[in-house]
Motif scaffolding. Structure first.
Motif, PDB file in Angstrom:
ATOM      1  N   ILE A 242      17.971  89.175  12.244  1.00 23.11           N
ATOM      2  CA  ILE A 242      18.219  90.026  13.413  1.00 23.11           C
ATOM      3  C   ILE A 242      19.560  90.752  13.302  1.00 23.11           C
TER       4      ILE A 242
ATOM      5  N   LEU B 208      25.221  94.010  10.451  1.00 23.32           N
ATOM      6  CA  LEU B 208      26.179  94.163  11.546  1.00 23.32           C
ATOM      7  C   LEU B 208      27.326  93.158  11.386  1.00 23.32           C
ATOM      8  N   PRO B 209      28.470  93.465  11.981  1.00 21.94           N
ATOM      9  CA  PRO B 209      29.586  92.504  11.926  1.00 21.94           C
ATOM     10  C   PRO B 209      29.381  91.371  12.947  1.00 21.94           C
ATOM     11  N   ASN B 210      30.198  90.332  12.844  1.00 24.38           N
ATOM     12  CA  ASN B 210      30.142  89.204  13.801  1.00 24.38           C
ATOM     13  C   ASN B 210      28.711  88.693  13.980  1.00 24.38           C
ATOM     14  N   ARG B 211      28.047  88.432  12.864  1.00 24.23           N
ATOM     15  CA  ARG B 211      26.623  88.112  12.952  1.00 24.23           C
ATOM     16  C   ARG B 211      26.333  86.858  13.771  1.00 24.23           C
TER      17      ARG B 211
ATOM     18  N   ILE C  40      27.359  85.704  16.625  1.00 19.68           N
ATOM     19  CA  ILE C  40      27.106  85.854  18.073  1.00 19.68           C
ATOM     20  C   ILE C  40      25.726  86.484  18.300  1.00 19.68           C
ATOM     21  N   LEU C  41      25.329  87.420  17.447  1.00 17.76           N
ATOM     22  CA  LEU C  41      23.990  88.014  17.571  1.00 17.76           C
ATOM     23  C   LEU C  41      22.917  86.947  17.342  1.00 17.76           C
TER      24      LEU C  41
ATOM     25  N   ARG D 271      23.122  83.716  17.683  1.00 18.57           N
ATOM     26  CA  ARG D 271      23.109  82.703  18.741  1.00 18.57           C
ATOM     27  C   ARG D 271      22.453  83.241  20.008  1.00 18.57           C
ATOM     28  N   LEU D 272      22.823  84.463  20.404  1.00 17.66           N
ATOM     29  CA  LEU D 272      22.243  84.970  21.654  1.00 17.66           C
ATOM     30  C   LEU D 272      20.772  85.315  21.487  1.00 17.66           C
TER      31      LEU D 272
ATOM     32  N   LEU E 211      25.428  81.971  29.570  1.00 10.47           N
ATOM     33  CA  LEU E 211      24.070  82.040  29.028  1.00 10.47           C
ATOM     34  C   LEU E 211      23.064  82.429  30.100  1.00 10.47           C
TER      35      LEU E 211
ATOM     36  N   VAL F 157      22.748  86.054  29.885  1.00 11.31           N
ATOM     37  CA  VAL F 157      21.888  86.469  28.767  1.00 11.31           C
ATOM     38  C   VAL F 157      20.416  86.274  29.130  1.00 11.31           C
TER      39      VAL F 157
ATOM     40  N   ASP G 298      29.269  88.591  25.365  1.00 12.51           N
ATOM     41  CA  ASP G 298      27.851  88.217  25.460  1.00 12.51           C
ATOM     42  C   ASP G 298      27.020  89.380  25.994  1.00 12.51           C
TER      43      ASP G 298
ATOM     44  N   THR H 109      26.616  92.088  23.354  1.00 15.64           N
ATOM     45  CA  THR H 109      25.716  91.599  22.297  1.00 15.64           C
ATOM     46  C   THR H 109      24.273  91.581  22.786  1.00 15.64           C
TER      47      THR H 109
ATOM     48  N   LEU I 103      20.904  93.529  21.329  1.00 10.82           N
ATOM     49  CA  LEU I 103      19.670  92.816  20.954  1.00 10.82           C
ATOM     50  C   LEU I 103      18.472  93.328  21.748  1.00 10.82           C
TER      51      LEU I 103
ATOM     52  N   TYR J 130      28.186  97.785  20.447  1.00  9.84           N
ATOM     53  CA  TYR J 130      28.458  96.504  19.789  1.00  9.84           C
ATOM     54  C   TYR J 130      29.523  96.662  18.703  1.00  9.84           C
ATOM     55  N   ILE J 131      29.362  97.708  17.900  1.00 10.86           N
ATOM     56  CA  ILE J 131      30.320  97.914  16.797  1.00 10.86           C
ATOM     57  C   ILE J 131      31.710  98.260  17.358  1.00 10.86           C
TER      58      ILE J 131
ATOM     59  N   HIS K  15      33.259  95.111  18.485  1.00 11.42           N
ATOM     60  CA  HIS K  15      33.747  94.381  17.301  1.00 11.42           C
ATOM     61  C   HIS K  15      35.106  94.916  16.866  1.00 11.42           C
TER      62      HIS K  15
ATOM     63  N   LEU L  82      34.694  90.684  20.285  1.00 12.41           N
ATOM     64  CA  LEU L  82      33.690  89.698  19.857  1.00 12.41           C
ATOM     65  C   LEU L  82      34.319  88.464  19.217  1.00 12.41           C
ATOM     66  N   GLY L  83      35.639  88.473  19.113  1.00 11.50           N
ATOM     67  CA  GLY L  83      36.330  87.286  18.615  1.00 11.50           C
ATOM     68  C   GLY L  83      36.419  87.268  17.093  1.00 11.50           C
TER      69      GLY L  83
END
Lengths: 266, 266
Positions: free
Chosen positions: A201, A205-208, A210-211, A213-214, B214, B217, B239, B242, B246, B256-257, B260, B265-266
């Motif tokens: 998924i 993309l960066p910071n994969r 978090i993507l 997990r969500l 969550l 989400v 979240d 992200t 998705l 999202y980018i 980042h 996004l940490g």
């Protein structure tokens, strides 16, 4: 009840390949134990890239893992012969096969193994026409595969449909087509299960993390009940425990409170 | 398009109450600017516990906030008189009223304010019989309120239904009843919007932040498009960004980018 297939014992991971080549039992046992302790309900065994001796490697891996843990195995290979070896050695609970599809040769070689070993089966929403794009594409394959498996005597409760997750970086609707597929499968076949890997998924993309997990949380919300993932990733497991509590699948939030006490929730 | 109502300017928070009593403009302006910069599309103004001088306090707060930011306001009060003051002073965009319900006196006093100020309206799924439990309970109230508001000339696009979130610690199905309410409202009234606060969901449990996040989400997955929350909480906003990507609501994952690159996004 969520099915968590621990994905770490896979020779496509360089450290695992090295351990396997060196027949380093301790390294494999460590991965097996850590995944089982972290909550894996199955342990995936994949040595599909060891093309010169996959069957022998499968035998060594299955025996090594089962010398340390009594968790059922998910035997994962493109080769029916390697599947046969792994399934034949599986000792704890009913094994799972990863995977069958509606590609003709794959279907015909894997179906006999389901019957021979009374195995549960991961069913890829894919046929010989290639990877699906929309939910409707997937449902055509789901209907066809469900019919053929049902006619062969495979119970709905033993089927784990994998909707095939693709990157949102290439097609923006890749995630919602999967969500819609889950909704349709649950509506038409309420007794089947689901299985999916996540990392596709977020490809590109960066910071994969978090993507990934969500996307677990989103798919669980629609009713997905099985994942191939790394159960030693505390953040993923914390999200799963929390999502279960929010979805009313955790009596008196007992699992959530236990996870809090263990420090899993951070 | 997600509606984010920044919740921080609320005199139920002790530091805000103190700032308000001392007429500390800088403290309020700081909260307003930080929320606007973090992505609030509305700023909530709530001084409902200043019962001796709520209207005067509302006037000071609205003028103070609008001296610094040009974001529309969500005027939030149990008192129709205080709502009237806040709405009358709102200068930037169409204001939002938080909230109307099907409790008779509340409905009758708030409806004229919607018309007078051409305001958007948060609609609580609650009537004089008390708090709803199931999704069906909520839908009875939704149908009644939608009908009455529609007859009064309020457009679907101006209605923000709040399904009323209750703690999963007291009723395990509290979360899924909200999810089911969202699904039903979207199915029956595709053009209305949603609004909800989150913190009730986790009341009585440890590590409340992960539950609240969550639940955003999960509700977004069913189509909720409005939240009253703290937009300066980077984890919540990460979240949300992200989850939007998705769900295919972020063209080419551009938001999202950008998040980042900003470090969100940490």
């Amino acid at each position: 009840m969520l099915t968590i297939v621990g994905e770490l014992i896979n020779t496509s991971r360089p450290a695992v390949k090295e351990a396997v080549i060196n027949r380093n039992k301790d390294a494999i046992i460590d991965l097996a134990i850590r995944q089982a302790e972290a909550g894996a309900t199955y342990i995936d065994v994949n040595c599909g890239n060891m093309i010169n001796n996959e069957e022998e490697t499968m035998e060594w891996l299955v025996n090594t893992i089962q010398s340390a843990v009594e968790v059922p195995l998910c035997i994962d290979s493109p080769s029916a012969a390697a599947l046969d070896v792994g399934l034949g050695l599986s000792r704890y609970g009913r094994p799972m096969i990863n995977s069958i599809s509606d590609e003709e040769e794959r279907f015909d070689t894997v179906l006999p193994l389901i019957k021979k070993y009374n195995a549960k089966i991961v069913v890829l929403c894919m046929d010989s026409t290639g990877m699906p794009v929309t939910a409707d594409d997937r449902m055509k394959v789901v209907r066809q595969l469900h019919k053929k498996l049902n006619q062969a005597g495979v119970a709905d409760d033993d089927m784990y449909f994998d909707p095939l997750v693709k990157p949102i970086s290439s097609v923006g609707t890749a995630g919602i087509e999967v969500l819609e597929t889950i909704r349709k499968i649950k509506s038409d076949y309420p007794n089947v299960h689901f299985m999916c890997g996540l990392s596709n998924i977020s490809y590109g993309l960066p910071n994969r993390a978090i993507l990934n997990r969500l996307f677990v949380v989103q798919t669980m919300t629609l009713g997905m009940d099985g994942y191939v993932l790394d159960p030693t990733n505390n953040k993923t497991m914390a999200d799963i425990v929390t999502a279960k509590a929010l979805l009313g699948k955790d009596n008196y939030c007992g699992g959530y409170i236990k996870a809090h006490r263990s420090g899993l929730l951070g």
